[in-house]
Design a protein around this motif. Structure first.
Motif: not given
Length: 115
Positions: A8-21
């Motif tokens: 859960v933490s990994l998926a949310l962090a991935f989506s957040g960092l992808a949006a920032l990128a």
């Protein structure tokens, strides 16, 4: 700490960092083949920070204050490596991967909170 909580933490962090990128013009052009419009960039930046915040909240909810921040930093590091790898290898896949990670997080969250 369970594997579900880490997922859960990994998926949310991935989506957040992808949006920032994707809020950056260079990465937006590489992934979407269009220039970043100012309003879209602001929305992506806000969504990215919300995703990182939700990732932290999920890590704390599942791991407590003793281990949650440590698990969150690990998930954030792994997510950043995955975003960088996708941007380098197949930038067109980044948006689809980030959107696919959100339902995965939502489906795994009850398992993470239960265990």
């Amino acid at each position: 700490m369970t594997a579900a909580a880490l997922a859960v933490s990994l998926a949310l962090a991935f989506s957040g960092l992808a949006a920032l990128a994707l809020s950056l013009d260079r990465h937006h052009r590489a992934a979407l083949q269009t220039p970043a419009v100012r309003g879209r960039a602001k929305a992506l930046r806000a969504a990215g920070w919300c995703g990182i915040g939700l990732s932290f909240a999920a890590a704390i909810a599942c791991g407590g204050w003793a281990f949650g921040p440590v698990q969150w930093l690990g998930a954030l590091t792994a997510a950043a490596l995955a975003v960088v790898a996708l941007l380098s290898w197949r930038p067109v896949w980044l948006r689809a991967a980030a959107l696919a990670a959100l339902p995965v997080a939502a489906l795994v969250l009850p398992l993470a909170l239960a265990g």
